[in-house]
Design an enzyme around this catalytic site. Sequence first.
Site, short mmCIF file in Angstrom:
data_model
loop_
_atom_site.label_atom_id
_atom_site.label_comp_id
_atom_site.label_asym_id
_atom_site.label_seq_id
_atom_site.Cartn_x
_atom_site.Cartn_y
_atom_site.Cartn_z
NE ARG A 27 -3.50 -0.31 2.88
CZ ARG A 27 -4.80 -0.47 2.62
NH1 ARG A 27 -5.22 -1.61 2.09
NH2 ARG A 27 -5.67 0.47 2.88
CD GLU A 479 -13.97 8.09 -17.02
OE1 GLU A 479 -13.80 7.19 -16.19
OE2 GLU A 479 -13.29 8.20 -18.05
CD GLU A 486 -12.73 1.82 -20.19
OE1 GLU A 486 -11.51 1.94 -20.38
OE2 GLU A 486 -13.29 2.18 -19.13
CG HIS A 502 -24.16 22.18 -33.67
ND1 HIS A 502 -24.46 23.12 -34.62
CD2 HIS A 502 -24.08 22.84 -32.49
CE1 HIS A 502 -24.55 24.31 -34.05
NE2 HIS A 502 -24.32 24.16 -32.75
#
Length: 607
Positions: A27, A479, A486, A502
Amino acid sequence: MCGIIGIVGSEPVAGKLVDGLRRLEYRGYDSAGIATLVGSTIERRRAEGKLVNLAERVAACPIEGHVGIGHTRWATHGAPNEANTHPHATKRVAVVHNGIIENFQELRAELRGRGCSFESETDTEVVVQLLTCFLDEGIGAVAAVRETLKRIEGAFALGIIFAGEPDLMVGARRGSPLAIGYGTDEMYLGSDALALAPLTSRICYLEEGDWVVMSSKGAVIYDSEGRIAEREIKESAISGAMIGKGNYRHFMLKEIYEQPTVIGETLRALFNPATRRMQLPDLPVDLGSVPRFTITACGTAYLAGMVARYWFERDARVPADVDIASEFRYRGSPMTGGGVTLAISQSGETIDTLEALRHAKREQQTIISIVNVAESAIARESHGFLQTLAGPEIGVASTKAFTTQLTVLAALAIATGLGRGTIDAARASALTAALLEVPGRAAEVLQHDERIADIAAMIAEARDVLYLGRGTSYPLALEGALKLKEISYIHAEGYAAGEMKHGPIALIDDSVPVVVIAPSDELFDKTASNIQQVRARGGRVVLISDAAGIEAAGEYAEATIELPAVDPFVAPILYAIPVQLLAYHTAVLKGTDVDQPRNLAKSVTVE
C-alpha cells in the site's frame, strides 16, 4: 495508502503485528509502528522509514502484550518522523487511523482550550485527545468511542485500544474499509484481508458507518445508529487474488468504494494543516511563472487532463492544452519556451504517454508527471512528479485512479493560481475547503448505489446511450460513455451539451437513454434547455444533479440521481462516482467480465 492491523488474544501479539504490516507494504508507507497493552500500560514502538527499521527496534527492545494495533503511514499531516508515526497515544488510549478527519482543526482548537497538548502534526491525534477527555470525565471506553464518533467528520477507519482494558479493541469505519478476522481465542482487525490472511480465513467486512467492540472471544458490531448489527462472516481462500475483493463481487466495485479513502489520503499528502493551504512537494519549476501547461495522457487519464484544462485556464488563468498522448508528438505543434508538460498515467508505464513525455523533453519542456507508482518509468524520466495515493487498482476500468488524478490536478491548479496571483488567498481558502469536503461527500454519494443499480436496468436495454455535459461536466460525459463502452459493450458517446443540436439530436428517440451530468452551476440553465429538447423528441433522460438542479429540471427526467451540493470547482471529482456506478451495474446486468473486459489491458505498454 496507510494500513491497519489489530489483534486481541491470549498470546503475545507484537511479532504477528509486524508480520501483518509486512503484508500491507504494497500500500506504500514511510513509517510504521505498533502499540500493545502491557499490564495496564500502553507501550509503543515506532520508526520512520522501511518496516525493517521497526522490526529491528522491536527485536532490540521487545514489547509484550496480548492486545495490540499496528500501522503503516504515508507522511501527510506532518513530516515522516517518529512523532507523527502511528499509533498515537496518551496514557489512557492508543489509536491507528486511515483516512482524513475533516474537522480536525476545529477540534484541535477546542481541545487546546480544554487544556490538551498535542505532540504531533497529524489530524489523528484529535481522536486520541477526544477519547481521553471522555475517559477523564468517567465515561467508559466503549461509550467514549460512541461519543467520539459523533464529533469527528470525514472518511476514516480506526483501531483503538485502552489502558486497563486487557481484552478490548474497538474499530470503526466511515468511508474507509475495515475487516474483522475471527480466530480461536483471538480476534483480528485489518484494513484489508491480505493483512489477516495467514491468521484466519473467517472474515467479516464492516459496512459504512459500522463500529465494532472486540474481545478475544468474539465481536459485537453496531451500525451507524448504534444498533447491534449482524454482518456475514465469509470463509475466504487465503491464496489468490480473490481475497483482495473483500465482500465485493468485483474489484471494480471495491475500488469505487475505496474512493472516499484514497481521495482523502491523496489530499492529506498535499495539504498543510498548519497553513490551511495546499503544499505540494518540491517541483522543478516556479508555478507562478509557467507560461503554458501542456497536458498529455491516454484514456481516462486524458479526460482528467480535460477537466484540469478548465481549472488551469478558468481559475488559475494560465493557458493550457490537452492532447491524447498517442497523437501528441505527431501534431508537431510548437511548444512555448519555459512551458510545463503534465504527463498523467495510473501505472506510469503507458507507452504512448512515455513517448509523448520524451518528445516534450526534446522540446525543452519541464516534465511533471502525475502517477500512481513512484518507481514507474514515467516518474523516473520526469523532472518531478506528483503521486496519486490510489493504491493498487486491479480493475481494468479506471475508477479511483481517475478521482485521485483529479484531486492532484485540482491542488496543482490552486497552487498555480496562488503563485500567479490570479487566485487570491480568500478564494484559495474556499477552494481548498471544498476539496477537503470531497471524501465525506463521496461517501454520501455511495449511499445511492441501490438507486443507481435500479436505473442501470434502463441503460442495459439500450443499444445506444448519449451522455451530455457542459464545462467540466463535458469531460465527465466523455468518461461516462467510455466506462459504459469499456465494460458493458453498449455503444455510448459523450458530447458537449451545446453540440447536441449540431448532429447527435438526430439519434434521439424513445429507445435512446440520455445521461445528463448537470450540477446546479452557472451553466445549468443552458443544460436544462437541452434536457427539454431531448424530452421533446422522446429521449429518456437520466439527470445527475444536486437538489436544486433536480427541483428545476427533474420533471423532464425519467430518472434522477441526487448528489450533495458542492462548490462547482470540485463537482467533477464527485460526479465521476455515479457514472462509474451506472456503468458497473449495467455491465453486471449484461453479464460481462467487469474486471477484465474483452480486448483491454490495465496498462498499455505497446504502441
